[in-house]
Design an enzyme around this catalytic site. Structure first.
Site, PDB file in Angstrom:
ATOM      1  N   ARG A  27      -2.091   6.591   1.075  1.00 34.95           N
ATOM      2  CA  ARG A  27      -1.123   6.074   2.062  1.00 34.95           C
ATOM      3  C   ARG A  27       0.306   6.425   1.670  1.00 34.95           C
ATOM      4  O   ARG A  27       1.097   6.856   2.509  1.00 34.95           O
ATOM      5  CB  ARG A  27      -1.280   4.564   2.233  1.00 34.95           C
ATOM      6  CG  ARG A  27      -2.573   4.186   2.934  1.00 34.95           C
ATOM      7  CD  ARG A  27      -2.714   2.687   3.070  1.00 34.95           C
ATOM      8  NE  ARG A  27      -2.662   2.077   1.747  1.00 34.95           N
ATOM      9  CZ  ARG A  27      -2.301   0.822   1.506  1.00 34.95           C
ATOM     10  NH1 ARG A  27      -1.958   0.014   2.494  1.00 34.95           N
ATOM     11  NH2 ARG A  27      -2.287   0.353   0.281  1.00 34.95           N
ATOM     12  N   ASN A  45      -5.276   1.275   5.172  1.00 30.73           N
ATOM     13  CA  ASN A  45      -6.618   1.237   4.588  1.00 30.73           C
ATOM     14  C   ASN A  45      -7.519   0.407   5.489  1.00 30.73           C
ATOM     15  O   ASN A  45      -7.083  -0.583   6.082  1.00 30.73           O
ATOM     16  CB  ASN A  45      -6.597   0.589   3.203  1.00 30.73           C
ATOM     17  CG  ASN A  45      -6.057   1.508   2.138  1.00 30.73           C
ATOM     18  OD1 ASN A  45      -5.988   2.716   2.303  1.00 30.73           O
ATOM     19  ND2 ASN A  45      -5.665   0.928   1.019  1.00 30.73           N
TER      20      ASN A  45
END
Length: 98
Positions: A27, A45
């Site tokens: 990320r 996520n």
């Protein structure tokens, strides 16, 4: 007759990436790459260990971002990649990590 201007038409894609993509900075690196390319949207996520994202920007920028997401950052190992164009009214102002 000129075609659509790939630098001004806004595209939005939903992306889902599976493999070794959590716990490897996926990320964080996605946000950095998005900022470098000038795309907007978000990355998050999922509980099943995958990562999802919405990518929005000019067609050329989006293509470069999708190409990067197929590989991910150095410590990731992408084993499955899914993307589809979505037609949405919403325009994101920045790229964020959720």
């Amino acid at each position: 007759m000129p075609g659509p201007d790939l630098d001004t038409r806004i595209e939005t894609y939903y992306v889902r990436v599976k493999g070794v993509v959590q716990g490897v900075g996926f990320r964080h690196h996605t946000v950095r790459r998005a900022h470098a390319l000038g795309v907007r949207g978000w990355v998050a996520n999922l509980d099943d260990g995958s990562v999802e994202a919405v990518i929005q920007g000019a067609a050329n920028q989006v293509d470069l971002m999708l190409e990067w997401l197929r590989r991910g950052p150095p410590h990731a190992r992408v084993t499955d990649f899914f993307s589809e164009e979505r037609y949405v009214e919403k325009r994101y102002e920045r790229f964020e990590q959720h």
